[in-house]
Design a protein around this motif. Sequence first.
Motif, PDB file in Angstrom:
ATOM      1  N   ALA A  63       0.847  -1.188   0.000  1.00 56.03           N
ATOM      2  CA  ALA A  63       0.000   0.000   0.000  1.00 56.03           C
ATOM      3  C   ALA A  63       0.881   1.235   0.000  1.00 56.03           C
ATOM      4  O   ALA A  63       1.936   1.252   0.636  1.00 56.03           O
ATOM      5  N   LEU A  64       0.438   2.255  -0.713  1.00 57.12           N
ATOM      6  CA  LEU A  64       1.152   3.527  -0.732  1.00 57.12           C
ATOM      7  C   LEU A  64       0.539   4.482   0.286  1.00 57.12           C
ATOM      8  O   LEU A  64      -0.680   4.614   0.360  1.00 57.12           O
ATOM      9  N   ASN A  65       1.390   5.130   1.050  1.00 62.26           N
ATOM     10  CA  ASN A  65       0.970   6.262   1.853  1.00 62.26           C
ATOM     11  C   ASN A  65       1.525   7.473   1.114  1.00 62.26           C
ATOM     12  O   ASN A  65       2.716   7.766   1.203  1.00 62.26           O
ATOM     13  N   THR A  66       0.658   8.119   0.325  1.00 62.12           N
ATOM     14  CA  THR A  66       1.121   9.192  -0.549  1.00 62.12           C
ATOM     15  C   THR A  66       1.536  10.432   0.237  1.00 62.12           C
ATOM     16  O   THR A  66       2.441  11.150  -0.185  1.00 62.12           O
ATOM     17  N   LYS A  67       0.915  10.667   1.381  1.00 60.81           N
ATOM     18  CA  LYS A  67       1.280  11.832   2.193  1.00 60.81           C
ATOM     19  C   LYS A  67       2.706  11.685   2.733  1.00 60.81           C
ATOM     20  O   LYS A  67       3.507  12.612   2.650  1.00 60.81           O
ATOM     21  N   ALA A  68       3.016  10.528   3.273  1.00 61.90           N
ATOM     22  CA  ALA A  68       4.357  10.283   3.823  1.00 61.90           C
ATOM     23  C   ALA A  68       5.346   9.842   2.742  1.00 61.90           C
ATOM     24  O   ALA A  68       6.548   9.803   2.988  1.00 61.90           O
ATOM     25  N   ARG A  69       4.812   9.482   1.563  1.00 63.65           N
ATOM     26  CA  ARG A  69       5.613   8.994   0.439  1.00 63.65           C
ATOM     27  C   ARG A  69       6.387   7.721   0.813  1.00 63.65           C
ATOM     28  O   ARG A  69       7.569   7.603   0.546  1.00 63.65           O
ATOM     29  N   ILE A  70       5.644   6.790   1.420  1.00 63.49           N
ATOM     30  CA  ILE A  70       6.238   5.496   1.752  1.00 63.49           C
ATOM     31  C   ILE A  70       5.382   4.372   1.188  1.00 63.49           C
ATOM     32  O   ILE A  70       4.182   4.526   0.979  1.00 63.49           O
ATOM     33  N   LEU A  71       6.046   3.256   0.958  1.00 65.60           N
ATOM     34  CA  LEU A  71       5.369   2.033   0.558  1.00 65.60           C
ATOM     35  C   LEU A  71       5.347   1.116   1.778  1.00 65.60           C
ATOM     36  O   LEU A  71       6.386   0.907   2.418  1.00 65.60           O
ATOM     37  N   ILE A  72       4.176   0.599   2.095  1.00 60.41           N
ATOM     38  CA  ILE A  72       4.025  -0.345   3.202  1.00 60.41           C
ATOM     39  C   ILE A  72       3.878  -1.729   2.600  1.00 60.41           C
ATOM     40  O   ILE A  72       3.010  -1.958   1.756  1.00 60.41           O
ATOM     41  N   ILE A  73       4.735  -2.634   3.009  1.00 61.03           N
ATOM     42  CA  ILE A  73       4.615  -4.030   2.584  1.00 61.03           C
ATOM     43  C   ILE A  73       3.745  -4.737   3.614  1.00 61.03           C
ATOM     44  O   ILE A  73       4.115  -4.848   4.781  1.00 61.03           O
ATOM     45  N   ASP A  74       2.589  -5.193   3.174  1.00 61.16           N
ATOM     46  CA  ASP A  74       1.660  -5.896   4.053  1.00 61.16           C
ATOM     47  C   ASP A  74       2.045  -7.377   4.113  1.00 61.16           C
ATOM     48  O   ASP A  74       2.164  -7.955   5.191  1.00 61.16           O
ATOM     49  N   TYR A  75       2.221  -7.986   2.963  1.00 59.70           N
ATOM     50  CA  TYR A  75       2.625  -9.391   2.868  1.00 59.70           C
ATOM     51  C   TYR A  75       3.589  -9.540   1.701  1.00 59.70           C
ATOM     52  O   TYR A  75       3.416  -8.897   0.673  1.00 59.70           O
ATOM     53  N   ILE A  76       4.551 -10.428   1.863  1.00 65.00           N
ATOM     54  CA  ILE A  76       5.386 -10.846   0.745  1.00 65.00           C
ATOM     55  C   ILE A  76       5.699 -12.314   0.978  1.00 65.00           C
ATOM     56  O   ILE A  76       5.950 -12.733   2.114  1.00 65.00           O
ATOM     57  N   ALA A  77       5.616 -13.098  -0.081  1.00 68.55           N
ATOM     58  CA  ALA A  77       5.825 -14.536   0.056  1.00 68.55           C
ATOM     59  C   ALA A  77       6.458 -15.100  -1.209  1.00 68.55           C
ATOM     60  O   ALA A  77       6.172 -14.638  -2.313  1.00 68.55           O
ATOM     61  N   GLY A 104       7.737   7.217  -6.656  1.00 71.37           N
ATOM     62  CA  GLY A 104       8.259   8.397  -5.981  1.00 71.37           C
ATOM     63  C   GLY A 104       8.326   8.277  -4.469  1.00 71.37           C
ATOM     64  O   GLY A 104       8.263   9.280  -3.750  1.00 71.37           O
ATOM     65  N   CYS A 105       8.485   7.059  -3.972  1.00 73.64           N
ATOM     66  CA  CYS A 105       8.554   6.845  -2.529  1.00 73.64           C
ATOM     67  C   CYS A 105       9.911   7.273  -1.973  1.00 73.64           C
ATOM     68  O   CYS A 105      10.936   7.171  -2.652  1.00 73.64           O
ATOM     69  N   LEU A 106       9.885   7.687  -0.717  1.00 75.45           N
ATOM     70  CA  LEU A 106      11.114   8.034  -0.007  1.00 75.45           C
ATOM     71  C   LEU A 106      11.565   6.909   0.919  1.00 75.45           C
ATOM     72  O   LEU A 106      12.666   6.954   1.451  1.00 75.45           O
ATOM     73  N   GLY A 107      10.686   5.927   1.123  1.00 72.54           N
ATOM     74  CA  GLY A 107      11.022   4.815   2.003  1.00 72.54           C
ATOM     75  C   GLY A 107      10.037   3.675   1.856  1.00 72.54           C
ATOM     76  O   GLY A 107       8.962   3.831   1.281  1.00 72.54           O
ATOM     77  N   ILE A 108      10.447   2.523   2.383  1.00 74.19           N
ATOM     78  CA  ILE A 108       9.606   1.323   2.424  1.00 74.19           C
ATOM     79  C   ILE A 108       9.597   0.841   3.866  1.00 74.19           C
ATOM     80  O   ILE A 108      10.638   0.848   4.537  1.00 74.19           O
ATOM     81  N   VAL A 109       8.426   0.414   4.331  1.00 74.08           N
ATOM     82  CA  VAL A 109       8.252  -0.002   5.718  1.00 74.08           C
ATOM     83  C   VAL A 109       7.586  -1.376   5.758  1.00 74.08           C
ATOM     84  O   VAL A 109       6.719  -1.679   4.936  1.00 74.08           O
ATOM     85  N   ILE A 110       8.003  -2.174   6.731  1.00 72.07           N
ATOM     86  CA  ILE A 110       7.361  -3.465   6.990  1.00 72.07           C
ATOM     87  C   ILE A 110       7.368  -3.695   8.495  1.00 72.07           C
ATOM     88  O   ILE A 110       8.230  -3.169   9.203  1.00 72.07           O
ATOM     89  N   ALA A 150       8.945  -2.271  13.644  1.00 68.69           N
ATOM     90  CA  ALA A 150       8.981  -1.772  12.266  1.00 68.69           C
ATOM     91  C   ALA A 150      10.410  -1.873  11.740  1.00 68.69           C
ATOM     92  O   ALA A 150      11.380  -1.699  12.474  1.00 68.69           O
ATOM     93  N   MET A 151      10.488  -2.155  10.439  1.00 70.85           N
ATOM     94  CA  MET A 151      11.755  -2.102   9.725  1.00 70.85           C
ATOM     95  C   MET A 151      11.538  -1.176   8.538  1.00 70.85           C
ATOM     96  O   MET A 151      10.436  -1.099   7.995  1.00 70.85           O
ATOM     97  N   TYR A 152      12.585  -0.460   8.134  1.00 68.05           N
ATOM     98  CA  TYR A 152      12.455   0.495   7.045  1.00 68.05           C
ATOM     99  C   TYR A 152      13.725   0.492   6.201  1.00 68.05           C
ATOM    100  O   TYR A 152      14.806   0.108   6.650  1.00 68.05           O
ATOM    101  N   ILE A 170       1.600   2.357   9.556  1.00 64.74           N
ATOM    102  CA  ILE A 170       1.161   0.964   9.404  1.00 64.74           C
ATOM    103  C   ILE A 170      -0.258   0.792   9.953  1.00 64.74           C
ATOM    104  O   ILE A 170      -1.118   0.176   9.318  1.00 64.74           O
ATOM    105  N   THR A 171      -0.519   1.352  11.131  1.00 68.28           N
ATOM    106  CA  THR A 171      -1.831   1.240  11.759  1.00 68.28           C
ATOM    107  C   THR A 171      -2.893   1.945  10.927  1.00 68.28           C
ATOM    108  O   THR A 171      -4.007   1.430  10.763  1.00 68.28           O
TER     109      THR A 171
END
Length: 182
Positions: A63-77, A104-110, A150-152, A170-171
């Motif tokens: 999921a993208l959080n466009t305001k924070a410009r981050i990508l959230i990884i919900d699941y990866i398998a 255009g993300c500035l970070g990725i979070v899981i 959290a990891m980023y 994430i929440t």
Amino acid sequence: MIYEITTQWDEALWEKAEHVYNEAFPEHGRKNRALIRSMFERGICMLHTWSLDEDVVAMALTALNTKARILIIDYIAVRQEQRGHGVGLACMRDIRNWAENEAGCLGIVIEVEAEPSKENADRIRFWEKAGFHLTDYVHTYIWVPETYRAMYVSLGAFEQHDGRQLFDYITEYHEKAYRVKG
């Protein structure tokens, strides 16, 4: 491997990805099909797939959080028989390149489970190999018994390394995911 991303619900593609998803996550630890479909219908998630000969061997829900410009990884398998061969790291390179260069993300979070166990330590080591950094903050949800951290990974000027703030993002995503369509 062929890497594809979709923001639209595709029943046939989900059926291929769902085998990998169900194999990797126990029923109590995954979102059900109806919820995932609803998330697509509301435009709050993306499905990433990696295929060999029309067979999905890895998948991710993000999921993208466009305001924070981050990508959230919900699941990866990654399909069980493909694990240990660098497929997961290759998938993360693709996601990272897409997030940085196209989204255009500035970070990725899981989020990762915080309880000390060999399995959780192995997951954290994987994410560290993929360039992620573990935060100190331990988060407790009211709806699940496990605790999380959290990891980023920074992509350029991502300055948010505070685990509490990362869990706010994430929440917020989880609350949107579980919100009933209105």
